[in-house]
Design a protein around this motif. Structure first.
Motif, PDB file in Angstrom:
ATOM      1  N   UNK A  61       1.063  -3.560  -4.995  1.00 37.41           N
ATOM      2  CA  UNK A  61       2.081  -4.217  -5.815  1.00 37.41           C
ATOM      3  C   UNK A  61       1.691  -4.136  -7.288  1.00 37.41           C
ATOM      4  N   UNK A  62       2.673  -4.328  -8.154  1.00 37.87           N
ATOM      5  CA  UNK A  62       2.411  -4.261  -9.590  1.00 37.87           C
ATOM      6  C   UNK A  62       1.425  -5.342 -10.033  1.00 37.87           C
ATOM      7  N   UNK A  63       0.715  -5.045 -11.116  1.00 36.08           N
ATOM      8  CA  UNK A  63      -0.190  -6.011 -11.749  1.00 36.08           C
ATOM      9  C   UNK A  63       0.240  -6.187 -13.203  1.00 36.08           C
ATOM     10  N   UNK A  64       1.358  -6.875 -13.424  1.00 36.97           N
ATOM     11  CA  UNK A  64       1.898  -6.992 -14.785  1.00 36.97           C
ATOM     12  C   UNK A  64       1.021  -7.853 -15.692  1.00 36.97           C
ATOM     13  N   UNK A  65       1.195  -7.652 -16.998  1.00 39.14           N
ATOM     14  CA  UNK A  65       0.455  -8.439 -17.988  1.00 39.14           C
ATOM     15  C   UNK A  65       1.012  -9.851 -18.121  1.00 39.14           C
ATOM     16  N   UNK A  66       2.270 -10.031 -17.767  1.00 35.71           N
ATOM     17  CA  UNK A  66       2.959 -11.317 -17.934  1.00 35.71           C
ATOM     18  C   UNK A  66       2.486 -12.319 -16.878  1.00 35.71           C
ATOM     19  N   UNK A  67       1.749 -13.346 -17.300  1.00 28.61           N
ATOM     20  CA  UNK A  67       1.223 -14.352 -16.371  1.00 28.61           C
ATOM     21  C   UNK A  67       2.348 -15.118 -15.689  1.00 28.61           C
ATOM     22  N   UNK A  68       3.509 -15.189 -16.322  1.00 28.12           N
ATOM     23  CA  UNK A  68       4.630 -15.929 -15.739  1.00 28.12           C
ATOM     24  C   UNK A  68       5.094 -15.343 -14.414  1.00 28.12           C
ATOM     25  N   UNK A  69       4.731 -14.090 -14.138  1.00 27.32           N
ATOM     26  CA  UNK A  69       5.113 -13.461 -12.871  1.00 27.32           C
ATOM     27  C   UNK A  69       4.148 -13.805 -11.738  1.00 27.32           C
ATOM     28  N   UNK A  70       3.135 -14.634 -12.031  1.00 25.96           N
ATOM     29  CA  UNK A  70       2.123 -15.004 -11.047  1.00 25.96           C
ATOM     30  C   UNK A  70       2.155 -16.496 -10.707  1.00 25.96           C
ATOM     31  N   UNK A  71       3.144 -17.212 -11.173  1.00 25.17           N
ATOM     32  CA  UNK A  71       3.190 -18.653 -10.910  1.00 25.17           C
ATOM     33  C   UNK A  71       3.624 -18.934  -9.475  1.00 25.17           C
ATOM     34  N   UNK A  72       3.367 -20.147  -9.052  1.00 26.20           N
ATOM     35  CA  UNK A  72       3.739 -20.574  -7.703  1.00 26.20           C
ATOM     36  C   UNK A  72       5.224 -20.329  -7.445  1.00 26.20           C
ATOM     37  N   UNK A  73       6.063 -20.767  -8.364  1.00 24.01           N
ATOM     38  CA  UNK A  73       7.510 -20.639  -8.186  1.00 24.01           C
ATOM     39  C   UNK A  73       7.936 -19.180  -8.148  1.00 24.01           C
ATOM     40  N   UNK A  74       7.326 -18.364  -9.010  1.00 25.97           N
ATOM     41  CA  UNK A  74       7.705 -16.955  -9.092  1.00 25.97           C
ATOM     42  C   UNK A  74       7.287 -16.185  -7.842  1.00 25.97           C
ATOM     43  N   UNK A  75       6.086 -16.448  -7.341  1.00 26.72           N
ATOM     44  CA  UNK A  75       5.624 -15.739  -6.146  1.00 26.72           C
ATOM     45  C   UNK A  75       6.481 -16.111  -4.934  1.00 26.72           C
ATOM     46  N   UNK A  76       6.915 -17.363  -4.866  1.00 26.42           N
ATOM     47  CA  UNK A  76       7.815 -17.780  -3.790  1.00 26.42           C
ATOM     48  C   UNK A  76       9.111 -16.965  -3.846  1.00 26.42           C
ATOM     49  N   UNK A  77       9.642 -16.761  -5.041  1.00 26.07           N
ATOM     50  CA  UNK A  77      10.868 -15.979  -5.175  1.00 26.07           C
ATOM     51  C   UNK A  77      10.630 -14.514  -4.820  1.00 26.07           C
ATOM     52  N   UNK A  78       9.459 -14.003  -5.128  1.00 26.37           N
ATOM     53  CA  UNK A  78       9.127 -12.627  -4.755  1.00 26.37           C
ATOM     54  C   UNK A  78       9.066 -12.479  -3.240  1.00 26.37           C
ATOM     55  N   UNK A  79       8.466 -13.463  -2.584  1.00 22.64           N
ATOM     56  CA  UNK A  79       8.423 -13.439  -1.121  1.00 22.64           C
ATOM     57  C   UNK A  79       9.827 -13.522  -0.537  1.00 22.64           C
ATOM     58  N   UNK A  80      10.667 -14.347  -1.141  1.00 26.49           N
ATOM     59  CA  UNK A  80      12.055 -14.451  -0.679  1.00 26.49           C
ATOM     60  C   UNK A  80      12.754 -13.095  -0.771  1.00 26.49           C
ATOM     61  N   UNK A  81      12.509 -12.370  -1.858  1.00 18.41           N
ATOM     62  CA  UNK A  81      13.134 -11.049  -2.024  1.00 18.41           C
ATOM     63  C   UNK A  81      12.666 -10.082  -0.944  1.00 18.41           C
ATOM     64  N   UNK A  82      11.375 -10.138  -0.604  1.00 19.15           N
ATOM     65  CA  UNK A  82      10.844  -9.274   0.453  1.00 19.15           C
ATOM     66  C   UNK A  82      11.503  -9.603   1.787  1.00 19.15           C
ATOM     67  N   UNK A  83      11.578 -10.881   2.113  1.00 17.73           N
ATOM     68  CA  UNK A  83      12.169 -11.299   3.389  1.00 17.73           C
ATOM     69  C   UNK A  83      13.625 -10.852   3.480  1.00 17.73           C
ATOM     70  N   UNK A  84      14.383 -11.124   2.418  1.00 18.26           N
ATOM     71  CA  UNK A  84      15.807 -10.812   2.450  1.00 18.26           C
ATOM     72  C   UNK A  84      16.075  -9.310   2.405  1.00 18.26           C
ATOM     73  N   UNK A  85      15.098  -8.537   1.988  1.00 18.02           N
ATOM     74  CA  UNK A  85      15.211  -7.082   2.062  1.00 18.02           C
ATOM     75  C   UNK A  85      15.308  -6.622   3.512  1.00 18.02           C
ATOM     76  N   UNK A  86      14.666  -7.385   4.409  1.00 17.55           N
ATOM     77  CA  UNK A  86      14.618  -7.002   5.819  1.00 17.55           C
ATOM     78  C   UNK A  86      15.641  -7.727   6.681  1.00 17.55           C
ATOM     79  N   UNK A  87      15.864  -9.004   6.431  1.00 16.61           N
ATOM     80  CA  UNK A  87      16.664  -9.786   7.377  1.00 16.61           C
ATOM     81  C   UNK A  87      17.267 -11.015   6.712  1.00 16.61           C
ATOM     82  N   UNK A  88      18.361 -11.479   7.284  1.00 19.57           N
ATOM     83  CA  UNK A  88      18.968 -12.749   6.887  1.00 19.57           C
ATOM     84  C   UNK A  88      18.671 -13.825   7.930  1.00 19.57           C
ATOM     85  N   UNK A  89      17.975 -13.457   8.991  1.00 19.34           N
ATOM     86  CA  UNK A  89      17.618 -14.417  10.035  1.00 19.34           C
ATOM     87  C   UNK A  89      16.386 -15.229   9.621  1.00 19.34           C
ATOM     88  N   UNK A  90      16.151 -16.312  10.334  1.00 20.75           N
ATOM     89  CA  UNK A  90      14.961 -17.112  10.086  1.00 20.75           C
ATOM     90  C   UNK A  90      13.724 -16.326  10.526  1.00 20.75           C
TER      91      UNK A  90
END
Length: 272
Positions: A61-90
């Motif tokens: 995965x990318x290693x950006x310089x922007x620390x804001x992309x590594x926060x708790x809230x941001x990583x949760x949204x990144x995980x959400x994007x990965x999940x929704x890339x594959x499925x809409x199911x639980x």
């Protein structure tokens, strides 16, 4: 394989594919990558889609310089994007250490997206402000060490901290070699953005978890075993399993017992 997210790319690896089956997403710890799950996943039940995710700043995965992309809230949204890339199911999340903190953060933010949760050696954060400050200061010192030393030197230091003492009897050459492939900026920013001292404590949100949850800790990891006894009291649908003669990284130290514990949980709660 990479998917775009904002101005970065997030890597995932498909470790088992089973059409129409439920999905399990695996989250590694600090300095790890999706490769950490290749061997353990071979022992998991095959009637699931198993996807491992490289957390931002790790693996491919990318290693950006922007620390804001590594926060708790941001990583949760990144995980959400990965999940929704594959499925809409639980789905089911399995997270180890830092990955467990991500999985638990996701669970209280998006409980309706999960049908199950598996946490290995995980904490819900620090409630005490002094402890939070002390932990963050400690992690900042660690970033200075990373910055002033080679990746080889840092990883050799990291795998020898007291938390991993119980792993000394193992052959870690492959694991250590893989860790050294990480990016300095990624590890530094992971500590700055998602230090346990920076994450919002999750304790008051644990009531949102009403789906089956498995807590796994190692007998020799007394700190996290104590923390998870408390988690077990506050997550009403959880079960806490302590693996004998194991430390912090159970899937490395006691692989077959770890996998069997997970398989038993899956068979009980999500029979195919």
């Amino acid at each position: 394989m990479l998917i775009p997210y904002k101005n970065i790319h997030l890597n995932y690896e498909i470790l088992n594919s089973n059409p129409l089956a439920p999905y399990i997403f695996l989250l590694h710890g600090f300095t790890g990558s999706s490769n950490d799950w290749i061997e353990p996943s071979k022992y998991f039940l095959r009637n699931y889609n198993i996807i491992a995710f490289d957390v931002v700043g790790h693996g491919k995965s990318s290693s950006p310089d922007d620390v804001n992309l590594y926060t708790q809230e941001e990583i949760v949204e990144q995980l959400k994007a990965i999940i929704q890339f594959f499925t809409q199911d639980k789905v089911i999340l399995l997270g180890y250490s830092m990955g467990g903190r991500i999985a638990l953060s996701f669970a209280v933010r998006y409980p309706d997206m999960l049908q199950g949760l598996i946490l290995e050696s995980t904490s819900a954060g620090l409630l005490n402000e002094d402890e939070r400050k002390s932990r963050y200061e400690s992690d900042l010192k660690l970033t200075e060490y990373i910055n002033s030393h080679s990746m080889n030197e840092f990883i050799n230091y990291w795998v020898n901290i007291p938390l991993f003492t119980s792993q000394k009897k193992l052959n870690l050459s492959e694991s250590i070699s893989d860790k050294k492939n990480n990016n300095k900026i990624g590890l530094i920013n992971s500590l700055k953005g998602f230090s346990t001292g920076r994450m919002n404590p999750l304790h008051k949100h644990l009531h949102k978890i009403t789906f089956p949850t498995l807590l796994i800790t190692g007998e020799l990891d007394t700190k996290f075993t104590t923390l998870n006894k408390d988690l077990n009291k506050n997550i009403i649908t959880s079960t806490h399993i302590i693996i004998d003669d194991a430390g912090h990284n159970i899937h490395l130290e006691r692989l077959q017992e770890f996998a069997q514990t997970i398989n038993n949980f899956l068979i009980k709660h999500f029979p195919a």
